[in-house]
Design an enzyme around this catalytic site. Sequence first.
Site, PDB file in Angstrom:
ATOM      1  N   CYS A  46       0.822  -1.209   0.000  1.00 10.66           N
ATOM      2  CA  CYS A  46       0.000   0.000   0.000  1.00 10.66           C
ATOM      3  C   CYS A  46       0.856   1.259   0.000  1.00 10.66           C
ATOM      4  O   CYS A  46       0.365   2.341  -0.322  1.00 10.66           O
ATOM      5  CB  CYS A  46      -0.939  -0.002   1.201  1.00 10.66           C
ATOM      6  SG  CYS A  46      -0.091   0.045   2.793  1.00 10.66           S
ATOM      7  N   ARG A  48       4.480   1.105  -1.027  1.00 13.81           N
ATOM      8  CA  ARG A  48       5.795   0.853  -1.633  1.00 13.81           C
ATOM      9  C   ARG A  48       5.605   0.213  -2.999  1.00 13.81           C
ATOM     10  O   ARG A  48       4.834  -0.734  -3.149  1.00 13.81           O
ATOM     11  CB  ARG A  48       6.620  -0.062  -0.737  1.00 13.81           C
ATOM     12  CG  ARG A  48       8.019  -0.369  -1.289  1.00 13.81           C
ATOM     13  CD  ARG A  48       8.812  -1.222  -0.321  1.00 13.81           C
ATOM     14  NE  ARG A  48       8.955  -0.521   0.951  1.00 13.81           N
ATOM     15  CZ  ARG A  48       9.825   0.451   1.189  1.00 13.81           C
ATOM     16  NH1 ARG A  48      10.638   0.840   0.229  1.00 13.81           N
ATOM     17  NH2 ARG A  48       9.879   1.035   2.374  1.00 13.81           N
ATOM     18  N   GLU A 106       8.125  -0.885  11.025  1.00 20.62           N
ATOM     19  CA  GLU A 106       6.796  -1.518  11.006  1.00 20.62           C
ATOM     20  C   GLU A 106       6.941  -3.007  10.719  1.00 20.62           C
ATOM     21  O   GLU A 106       7.865  -3.445  10.040  1.00 20.62           O
ATOM     22  CB  GLU A 106       5.885  -0.818   9.995  1.00 20.62           C
ATOM     23  CG  GLU A 106       6.397  -0.791   8.564  1.00 20.62           C
ATOM     24  CD  GLU A 106       5.833  -1.903   7.721  1.00 20.62           C
ATOM     25  OE1 GLU A 106       5.069  -2.712   8.266  1.00 20.62           O
ATOM     26  OE2 GLU A 106       6.177  -1.970   6.537  1.00 20.62           O
ATOM     27  N   ASP A 180      -5.243  -7.658   3.897  1.00 22.84           N
ATOM     28  CA  ASP A 180      -4.251  -7.787   4.973  1.00 22.84           C
ATOM     29  C   ASP A 180      -4.348  -6.644   5.974  1.00 22.84           C
ATOM     30  O   ASP A 180      -4.332  -6.858   7.187  1.00 22.84           O
ATOM     31  CB  ASP A 180      -2.837  -7.835   4.381  1.00 22.84           C
ATOM     32  CG  ASP A 180      -2.575  -9.110   3.604  1.00 22.84           C
ATOM     33  OD1 ASP A 180      -3.320 -10.086   3.827  1.00 22.84           O
ATOM     34  OD2 ASP A 180      -1.648  -9.132   2.780  1.00 22.84           O
TER      35      ASP A 180
END
Length: 401
Positions: A46, A48, A106, A180
């Site tokens: 989302c 990269r 993250e 996801d």
Amino acid sequence: MIAVLGIKRNTPIEIREKLTIKANKHDEYLDRLLKYLDGVIILATCNRTEIYFNVSFINEELLKKIFEIFNWNYSYRKYIFISEDKKACKHLFEVTCGFHSKILGEDQILGQVKTSYFKSLNAKALNLELQRLFQYAITCGKKFKSQSRLFEIPVSSASIVVNESINKDCKKFMVLGYGDVGRLTMKYLLAHNINEVYLAVRNKKIKDEIVDERVNVIDFEEKNKYINDMDCVISCTSAPHIVIKKQDINNIGDNILIYDLAVPRDVDDEINDIDRAQVYNIDNISYINDGNKKMRFDKMDSNKFILENYLNEYYEWKRLRSIAPFIEELKVTSKEIYDKRITTFKNKCKYRGDVDLANKMIKSTSDYYMNRAIEIMKEETLKGSEEECLRIIKSIFIAKK
């Protein structure tokens, strides 16, 4: 050579959303790219967009082909970076360990790298060099995550927006999308004391997966019936277009927080013109202080040596791979010499027992010197002296034909 093509770090979201890759065309893209590249892995998340590949050389013609395959406008070329060889390898390792994430450290990126790797592996889109690079990078990412103990302070865009909205006293939520990021968002939400969550999806079967009584699974087209009663809306679909328009949000009502975790964006920017609404896109969210950023940075920085160690291991593998043809030639030569010697001995020897003993002695002697030559060759290769060493060993062990 190995290379990576990606979007420059500080590119505005308005440009990034025009340089995305459609997930449902992943295999088609791989197939088309392989006409021009020796191996390719597409890392598209989302936030990269990067393409890792192996190619003999890079020129503008090749770049135009890549842009054409993804249906990107070539006028956006200035927002694209290209790194080659060691810079490309180091970039991948840093990405896998979370150093280049919008939200430092993250915890989703390692899984995303693995997924991209296996998609290319299953599609037979990898050559050995690219395959081994990603194997080392993934192993490095696992070790880094474990040793730096980042799992003790997990963070993602989903966890940040959930914590932020809870801190702002939101009780009624709507989540759009159940991929996801949507699943992760629901997991974090349901860990808190909230009143209810409306989950808007297009796949009605998802309703069977949800057992928490606070969750109301609704058809995506029904979202506007409930959206204006929410305290907080978190949108994370993979739609290529806006899914929350300005006219969907009433001008009058209680304050509403809207978090847009998608790229391309799900939420109309003009909603910010409505007094009661606050819209945060993925870039805004990355600047929210989650309280643990300094702690994550310190943990990551103190364990950066892990990344360097695995990078060096990969470089060693690559250098040793360059002498693999010579090692194979040396083994063939060794076997030829052994076969000649034992055949000569058999022809001259009268006793079978002597032949068996000689066979073992000649073979062990041959193997010893061959293996020792290979060891020396590897050592000198890693020191950078392979050319001179190769010349000497060839002159000793491999006769001119």
